[in-house]
Design a protein around this motif. Structure first.
Motif, short mmCIF file in Angstrom:
data_model
loop_
_atom_site.label_atom_id
_atom_site.label_comp_id
_atom_site.label_asym_id
_atom_site.label_seq_id
_atom_site.Cartn_x
_atom_site.Cartn_y
_atom_site.Cartn_z
N LEU B 107 0.84 -1.19 0.00
CA LEU B 107 0.00 0.00 0.00
C LEU B 107 0.87 1.25 0.00
CD1 LEU B 107 -2.79 -0.91 2.56
CD2 LEU B 107 -3.03 -0.67 0.11
N PRO B 108 0.40 2.33 -0.65
CA PRO B 108 1.19 3.57 -0.62
C PRO B 108 1.22 4.14 0.79
CG PRO B 108 -0.92 3.94 -1.66
CD PRO B 108 -0.80 2.47 -1.46
N ALA B 117 -4.43 7.20 -5.97
CA ALA B 117 -5.60 7.96 -5.54
C ALA B 117 -5.34 9.46 -5.60
CB ALA B 117 -5.98 7.56 -4.11
N SER B 118 -4.08 9.87 -5.50
CA SER B 118 -3.80 11.31 -5.44
C SER B 118 -3.55 11.92 -6.80
CB SER B 118 -2.57 11.57 -4.56
OG SER B 118 -2.68 10.92 -3.33
N ILE B 119 -3.27 11.10 -7.83
CA ILE B 119 -2.90 11.72 -9.11
C ILE B 119 -4.01 11.62 -10.14
CG2 ILE B 119 -0.42 11.42 -8.86
CD1 ILE B 119 -0.63 8.93 -10.59
N TYR B 120 -5.04 10.79 -9.94
CA TYR B 120 -5.99 10.61 -11.04
C TYR B 120 -6.95 11.79 -11.16
CZ TYR B 120 -9.94 8.81 -13.64
OH TYR B 120 -10.97 8.68 -14.52
N ILE B 121 -7.91 11.93 -10.20
CA ILE B 121 -8.92 12.97 -10.38
C ILE B 121 -9.02 13.90 -9.18
CG2 ILE B 121 -10.95 11.80 -9.47
CD1 ILE B 121 -12.32 12.64 -12.15
#
Lengths: 153, 174
Positions: B107-108, B117-121
């Motif tokens: 997991l990050p 989760a932080s770079i997509y939208i």
């Protein structure tokens, strides 16, 4: 059926705490766009204050008249939410696309703001009604005839 | 970070206590304290909205609902006998836990800005929320504007729960 509480301390404190809780619920609901909170939490706090009124004063007492009246509003919050979506449809856009709310003298971002506020009120009404309704359902005694049916006979 | 370890230990203790205790009213109150500790964990992780909901619903409303249900039945857990734990569970659950711990290594890290989760939208919401909706609280603008369809269906679910409770429990005098 829940009997009214007979302790003077509980009843006096209830008269003080319940209005404050309701005011706080409305504050959380309206302030949800600028701080933590929102429609769901605000609705739950308002529901909790009404359940407290039922628990302390009993469902038939004049002090819990709001909790009794709100039971007739089942589905009203859903109608508010869907109504905002329907207004967007009438304005020529997609369902719940607040850019098409068509409120005069407001720019697009402010229309989104109003749309968020209205749908939050819808969620809050729905959650508050459902909370009180479930509490009344759970304390329902089938051997006891409700007052409405007595007056109808 | 230093405050999270005692909170997590308290979580495990209260969760275990709610299962172990025989008196059901005590179990309900221990469950309420579990929700309160969980709300503190959310708040220390920075998820204030989630913490608010957990504190109000878990420690407040759910406790009242459990108590109202208990007053309709009996308070003591006398009829339920717990059978001895089967050896397959004794063997399988530690293996499952080890597998989960092994998977958790990939997991990050908490707050990693390069995680999926932080770079997509998410950056789009964070950057455009004030400009597009005048709403500084991004959680509210995502819930009520960008993802309002989900919230609409959730509202329907809550409405259905209320109707179902009324239909099952409010049967008129027989």
């Amino acid at each position: 059926m829940i009997r009214p509480h007979d302790s003077a301390i509980v009843r006096t404190l209830g008269h003080i705490v319940i209005p404050i809780a309701q005011l706080f619920g409305i504050y959380v609901l309206v302030f949800g766009q600028h701080g933590p909170g929102g429609g769901f939490v605000g609705g739950v706090i308002i529901a909790a204050s009404m359940i407290l009124a039922i628990l302390i004063f009993g469902i038939d007492s004049p002090d819990s008249v709001l909790a009794r009246k709100i039971l007739h509003g089942d589905g009203l919050g859903l109608l508010i939410f869907a109504g905002v979506g329907g207004l967007c449809l009438i304005g020529g856009g997609q369902f719940l696309n607040y850019s098409y709310l068509q409120i005069p003298s407001l720019d697009e971002a402010s229309q989104h703001y109003v749309g968020i506020l209205l749908t939050q009120i819808g969620v809050a009404v729905d959650v508050a009604v459902t909370g009180v309704s479930i509490a009344v359902s759970l304390s329902f005694d089938e051997n006891e005839i409700p007052n409405d049916e007595v007056s109808n006979v | 970070m230093i405050i999270e370890l005692p909170l997590l230990i308290l979580l495990v203790v209260t969760a275990g206590g709610a299962i172990m205790v025989k008196d059901l009213i005590s179990a309900v109150f221990i469950l309420g304290s579990y929700s309160f500790v969980l709300a503190l964990v959310w708040a220390s992780l920075g998820a204030v909205d989630v913490a608010f909901v957990e504190a109000v619903v878990g420690a407040g409303l759910a406790t009242v609902f459990f108590l109202l249900t208990l007053f309709g039945t009996t308070e003591k857990d006398t009829h339920i006998r717990r059978p001895p734990v089967p050896w397959s569970a004794l063997l399988g659950l530690p293996v499952l836990g080890l597998l989960l711990l092994y998977g958790a290594g990939d997991l990050p890290a908490f707050g990693d800005i390069t995680s999926a989760a932080s770079i997509y939208i998410s950056p789009e919401y964070l950057e455009n929320s004030v400009e597009q909706t005048r709403t500084p609280n991004v959680v509210t603008s995502v819930l009520m504007d960008y993802r309002s369809f989900d919230t609409f269906i959730e509202t329907i679910v809550i409405f259905t729960a209320g109707i179902a409770c009324a239909l099952i429990l409010r049967k008129g005098g027989s």
